[in-house]
Design a protein around this motif. Sequence first.
Motif, PDB file in Angstrom:
ATOM      1  N   LEU A   1     -44.514  16.195 -55.235  1.00 61.77           N
ATOM      2  CA  LEU A   1     -45.607  17.066 -54.809  1.00 61.77           C
ATOM      3  C   LEU A   1     -46.860  16.812 -55.642  1.00 61.77           C
ATOM      4  O   LEU A   1     -47.974  16.908 -55.134  1.00 61.77           O
ATOM      5  CB  LEU A   1     -45.206  18.528 -54.910  1.00 61.77           C
ATOM      6  N   TYR A   2     -46.697  16.472 -56.894  1.00 58.60           N
ATOM      7  CA  TYR A   2     -47.857  16.150 -57.723  1.00 58.60           C
ATOM      8  C   TYR A   2     -48.592  14.933 -57.161  1.00 58.60           C
ATOM      9  O   TYR A   2     -49.834  14.906 -57.101  1.00 58.60           O
ATOM     10  CB  TYR A   2     -47.433  15.884 -59.156  1.00 58.60           C
ATOM     11  N   SER A   3     -47.862  13.934 -56.701  1.00 56.60           N
ATOM     12  CA  SER A   3     -48.477  12.748 -56.110  1.00 56.60           C
ATOM     13  C   SER A   3     -49.087  13.055 -54.747  1.00 56.60           C
ATOM     14  O   SER A   3     -50.159  12.548 -54.409  1.00 56.60           O
ATOM     15  CB  SER A   3     -47.432  11.637 -55.966  1.00 56.60           C
ATOM     16  N   ALA A   4     -48.389  13.873 -53.951  1.00 50.70           N
ATOM     17  CA  ALA A   4     -48.827  14.122 -52.577  1.00 50.70           C
ATOM     18  C   ALA A   4     -49.975  15.103 -52.475  1.00 50.70           C
ATOM     19  O   ALA A   4     -50.557  15.277 -51.403  1.00 50.70           O
ATOM     20  CB  ALA A   4     -47.649  14.641 -51.750  1.00 50.70           C
ATOM     21  N   SER A   5     -50.337  15.777 -53.567  1.00 51.36           N
ATOM     22  CA  SER A   5     -51.389  16.796 -53.531  1.00 51.36           C
ATOM     23  C   SER A   5     -52.743  16.245 -53.961  1.00 51.36           C
ATOM     24  O   SER A   5     -53.596  16.992 -54.428  1.00 51.36           O
ATOM     25  CB  SER A   5     -51.006  17.986 -54.418  1.00 51.36           C
ATOM     26  N   ALA A   6     -52.956  14.945 -53.796  1.00 53.75           N
ATOM     27  CA  ALA A   6     -54.195  14.324 -54.255  1.00 53.75           C
ATOM     28  C   ALA A   6     -55.420  14.927 -53.581  1.00 53.75           C
ATOM     29  O   ALA A   6     -56.471  15.097 -54.200  1.00 53.75           O
ATOM     30  CB  ALA A   6     -54.152  12.818 -54.001  1.00 53.75           C
ATOM     31  N   THR A   7     -55.302  15.276 -52.307  1.00 54.65           N
ATOM     32  CA  THR A   7     -56.462  15.820 -51.585  1.00 54.65           C
ATOM     33  C   THR A   7     -56.829  17.216 -52.063  1.00 54.65           C
ATOM     34  O   THR A   7     -57.932  17.686 -51.799  1.00 54.65           O
ATOM     35  CB  THR A   7     -56.164  15.876 -50.076  1.00 54.65           C
ATOM     36  N   GLU A   8     -55.912  17.901 -52.746  1.00 49.58           N
ATOM     37  CA  GLU A   8     -56.179  19.263 -53.199  1.00 49.58           C
ATOM     38  C   GLU A   8     -56.755  19.327 -54.603  1.00 49.58           C
ATOM     39  O   GLU A   8     -57.227  20.378 -55.021  1.00 49.58           O
ATOM     40  CB  GLU A   8     -54.881  20.081 -53.151  1.00 49.58           C
ATOM     41  N   VAL A   9     -56.694  18.232 -55.348  1.00 51.89           N
ATOM     42  CA  VAL A   9     -57.135  18.276 -56.740  1.00 51.89           C
ATOM     43  C   VAL A   9     -58.560  17.772 -56.915  1.00 51.89           C
ATOM     44  O   VAL A   9     -59.094  17.778 -58.011  1.00 51.89           O
ATOM     45  CB  VAL A   9     -56.187  17.444 -57.639  1.00 51.89           C
TER      46      VAL A   9
ATOM     47  N   VAL B   1     -38.646  -1.193 -52.549  1.00 49.34           N
ATOM     48  CA  VAL B   1     -38.521  -0.543 -53.861  1.00 49.34           C
ATOM     49  C   VAL B   1     -39.671   0.404 -54.168  1.00 49.34           C
ATOM     50  O   VAL B   1     -39.604   1.152 -55.149  1.00 49.34           O
ATOM     51  CB  VAL B   1     -38.405  -1.595 -54.974  1.00 49.34           C
ATOM     52  N   GLY B   2     -40.734   0.427 -53.357  1.00 49.15           N
ATOM     53  CA  GLY B   2     -41.830   1.364 -53.564  1.00 49.15           C
ATOM     54  C   GLY B   2     -42.857   0.895 -54.584  1.00 49.15           C
ATOM     55  O   GLY B   2     -42.671  -0.112 -55.276  1.00 49.15           O
ATOM     56  N   LYS B   3     -43.915   1.659 -54.698  1.00 52.07           N
ATOM     57  CA  LYS B   3     -45.020   1.345 -55.603  1.00 52.07           C
ATOM     58  C   LYS B   3     -44.928   2.075 -56.932  1.00 52.07           C
ATOM     59  O   LYS B   3     -45.805   1.927 -57.781  1.00 52.07           O
ATOM     60  CB  LYS B   3     -46.356   1.693 -54.928  1.00 52.07           C
ATOM     61  N   GLY B   4     -43.920   2.879 -57.116  1.00 51.04           N
ATOM     62  CA  GLY B   4     -43.774   3.611 -58.367  1.00 51.04           C
ATOM     63  C   GLY B   4     -44.308   5.024 -58.245  1.00 51.04           C
ATOM     64  O   GLY B   4     -45.273   5.285 -57.512  1.00 51.04           O
ATOM     65  N   PHE B   5     -43.690   5.956 -58.964  1.00 49.41           N
ATOM     66  CA  PHE B   5     -44.108   7.353 -58.905  1.00 49.41           C
ATOM     67  C   PHE B   5     -45.528   7.513 -59.438  1.00 49.41           C
ATOM     68  O   PHE B   5     -45.877   6.978 -60.493  1.00 49.41           O
ATOM     69  CB  PHE B   5     -43.147   8.221 -59.717  1.00 49.41           C
ATOM     70  N   GLY B   6     -46.325   8.255 -58.674  1.00 49.79           N
ATOM     71  CA  GLY B   6     -47.716   8.477 -59.048  1.00 49.79           C
ATOM     72  C   GLY B   6     -48.674   7.421 -58.549  1.00 49.79           C
ATOM     73  O   GLY B   6     -49.883   7.526 -58.776  1.00 49.79           O
ATOM     74  N   ASN B   7     -48.181   6.416 -57.829  1.00 44.71           N
ATOM     75  CA  ASN B   7     -49.026   5.309 -57.364  1.00 44.71           C
ATOM     76  C   ASN B   7     -49.280   5.359 -55.861  1.00 44.71           C
ATOM     77  O   ASN B   7     -49.596   4.332 -55.258  1.00 44.71           O
ATOM     78  CB  ASN B   7     -48.385   3.966 -57.730  1.00 44.71           C
ATOM     79  N   SER B   8     -49.118   6.520 -55.261  1.00 41.66           N
ATOM     80  CA  SER B   8     -49.387   6.650 -53.826  1.00 41.66           C
ATOM     81  C   SER B   8     -50.881   6.509 -53.549  1.00 41.66           C
ATOM     82  O   SER B   8     -51.712   7.081 -54.256  1.00 41.66           O
ATOM     83  CB  SER B   8     -48.899   8.005 -53.310  1.00 41.66           C
ATOM     84  N   ARG B   9     -51.200   5.756 -52.525  1.00 40.82           N
ATOM     85  CA  ARG B   9     -52.593   5.604 -52.117  1.00 40.82           C
ATOM     86  C   ARG B   9     -52.883   6.382 -50.841  1.00 40.82           C
ATOM     87  O   ARG B   9     -53.974   6.917 -50.667  1.00 40.82           O
ATOM     88  CB  ARG B   9     -52.900   4.118 -51.892  1.00 40.82           C
ATOM     89  N   GLU B  10     -51.903   6.468 -49.971  1.00 38.54           N
ATOM     90  CA  GLU B  10     -52.117   7.116 -48.679  1.00 38.54           C
ATOM     91  C   GLU B  10     -52.147   8.631 -48.782  1.00 38.54           C
ATOM     92  O   GLU B  10     -52.571   9.312 -47.844  1.00 38.54           O
ATOM     93  CB  GLU B  10     -51.020   6.695 -47.695  1.00 38.54           C
ATOM     94  N   SER B  11     -51.704   9.199 -49.913  1.00 44.30           N
ATOM     95  CA  SER B  11     -51.716  10.655 -50.047  1.00 44.30           C
ATOM     96  C   SER B  11     -53.133  11.213 -49.999  1.00 44.30           C
ATOM     97  O   SER B  11     -53.334  12.387 -49.671  1.00 44.30           O
ATOM     98  CB  SER B  11     -51.051  11.067 -51.365  1.00 44.30           C
ATOM     99  N   VAL B  12     -54.126  10.390 -50.317  1.00 40.59           N
ATOM    100  CA  VAL B  12     -55.518  10.833 -50.272  1.00 40.59           C
ATOM    101  C   VAL B  12     -56.012  10.923 -48.835  1.00 40.59           C
ATOM    102  O   VAL B  12     -56.848  11.770 -48.499  1.00 40.59           O
ATOM    103  CB  VAL B  12     -56.410   9.870 -51.085  1.00 40.59           C
ATOM    104  N   ARG B  13     -55.472  10.075 -47.963  1.00 38.14           N
ATOM    105  CA  ARG B  13     -55.965  10.007 -46.578  1.00 38.14           C
ATOM    106  C   ARG B  13     -55.048  10.704 -45.579  1.00 38.14           C
ATOM    107  O   ARG B  13     -55.476  11.028 -44.469  1.00 38.14           O
ATOM    108  CB  ARG B  13     -56.122   8.542 -46.167  1.00 38.14           C
ATOM    109  N   LEU B  14     -53.802  10.920 -45.958  1.00 39.93           N
ATOM    110  CA  LEU B  14     -52.838  11.496 -45.025  1.00 39.93           C
ATOM    111  C   LEU B  14     -52.926  13.013 -45.017  1.00 39.93           C
ATOM    112  O   LEU B  14     -52.663  13.658 -46.038  1.00 39.93           O
ATOM    113  CB  LEU B  14     -51.417  11.067 -45.410  1.00 39.93           C
ATOM    114  N   PRO B  15     -53.288  13.621 -43.865  1.00 35.17           N
ATOM    115  CA  PRO B  15     -53.331  15.092 -43.795  1.00 35.17           C
ATOM    116  C   PRO B  15     -51.937  15.693 -43.995  1.00 35.17           C
ATOM    117  O   PRO B  15     -50.942  15.161 -43.511  1.00 35.17           O
ATOM    118  CB  PRO B  15     -53.858  15.367 -42.372  1.00 35.17           C
TER     119      PRO B  15
END
Length: 461
Positions: free
Chosen positions: A65-73, A310-324
Motif C-alpha cells: 500500500l505504501y508503494s501503491a499510494s503514490a498519487t496520494e502523497v 521477478v518484478g522490479k523490487g518493492f518500492g520501485n513501482s512506476r505505474e502506481s502514479v498513473r493507475l487510478p
Amino acid sequence: MAQNNQDGIYIRETIGGIPSEPEKKTAKGKKTVRRRSEAVVSTLKSDPYIWGIYLMLVLISIIELYSASATEVIGTNVYAPLIRHGMFLGIGFVLLYLVQRIHYGYITRLAGVIGILSWLALAYSTFMGVEINGAQRAFMLGPFTVQPPEIVKLTVIIWLAAILAKSQIPHDVKTSGIVYSAIIVAAFGGLLALNGLTNTLLVMVVSVSMFLICGIPLKKIFIVGGVYAVLFGVFYVSTKVINRSSEFDKVGETEQVVTEATGGAHSIGSDTHKNRVLRFIRGVHPDDELNDENRQVIMAKLAQARGGVVGKGFGNSRESVRLPLAFSDYIYSIVIEESGLIGGIFLMILYLLLLARAGYVAYHLNRALPAFLILGCAILIVFQALVHMAIVTGLFPVSGQPLPLISKGGTSVLVMSVAIGIMLSVSRYATRQKEGKSERENDEARHLGDDMNAINASAQN
C-alpha cells in the motif's frame, strides 16, 4: 461415582476423561467446578497457521500500500496514507484479538439482530448515502466513511450458518431452513445489485457454497439457483422501468445525481453494468486511444507486463502514479509489478492456504455450526481475493472489489479482520472428534444450546 461421607455426599467429576478430586455437592463445590471449567477453556489456543497467514497478509499490505499510494502523497505528508492504513490495520487487529477470545456461539446467537441492522444500514446507504467511485453505497459516520456492502458479506455468512445449523437433518437440511436462507440472500442481494453486481454475485456464490457444505442435495440447490435467476430478472426489468421514469428528472442534458455535496434524484440501475460488460467483451487493443473508460485496464496491464517474472523490487513501482485506484481496486497489479509473476502466485497461494486450513479444521470438528462458520468466512475471503485478481488480470469485467486485508479501505479491513477473528474463535473453542467427551465439549454444548448442537457429518465419516 458417589461416595458416602459423614460430611455428606461427594460427586466425582471428570475433566478430559481424568477423574478429579471429590467435591462436595454444595454451592462452594459448584464454584470449584466452574473455576476448573474456566481454567480448561483459558488454556485453549487459536490455530497458529491461520494466525501466520493473517500476519503475512498484513505485512504484504503495509509494503504494497505504501508503494501503491503514490498519487496520494503528492503535495502532502509522504507517510500519511500509510499511517491511515496502519491505523485501520491496528484497529482491525484489536477487533480480531477480541473476537477470537469470544466463543463463536455468542456471535451466532446475535445473527438475526446483526442481520437486520446490516440490512437497514445497506438500505440507508443505497438511497440516502454518499457516492464513492460512481456508486451510492456508503454513509458518513463522523469523519469515517462506512460501506455497508462490505459488512453485509460477513453478516450473510453468520446468519446462514446459524439457520443451516438449526435446520440440519440426516444427509439433508429442512426445507424451511433452505427457504429462510434464500430469502435472506435475496433481500440483501436486491439492494446490493442497485450499486454493483459483483457484490451480489459474491454473496450468492458464497451462499451456494455454504449450501453444498451443509449437505443440501444438488436438486434443491438448482431450485434455489432458479429462484435467484427469476429474482434477478424481475430486478432487471424493474430497474429499466425506473430508469425510463427518471427521464422526467432530467433538466436539459444534465441529470440530477445524488452526491455527498448536493441533493437530487438518484438514478437506480443505470447502464454502467451493461457498458462494463460490453467493454470487457471488446477488450483493449494497442491502437486504442487512452481515455477515462479504458485507463484502468490499460495501466493495469502495463504494470503487470513491466513486472515480468521477478518484478522490479518493492518500492520501485512506476505505474502506481498513473493507475487510478492503484491502492484499492487495482493493488494486485502493483504487487505483480514489484514482485513479478512469482509474487503474484505466492499471494494467491497464501489465500488458498487459508481456505485449505479452514477446510482441515472444519473436517475434524464435532459440530456443524463451527464448521459452517469457519468455512463460510474462508470462502468469502478467498473468493473475494480471486475475484479481485481476475478483474485486475482481465478475466472479469471491471468492478470495484478490494483485495482482502491488503487494499486500502477502512470498512473492508475491519470486516475481514473480524472474519479472521471468527475463524480463530472456532479453532479455539470448537471441539474436535479426537477429543472425545471432555469438559471442553460440555462447555461448547452449553454455549450453543440444543437448537445448534447438530453433529458435523464430515467428522462422522
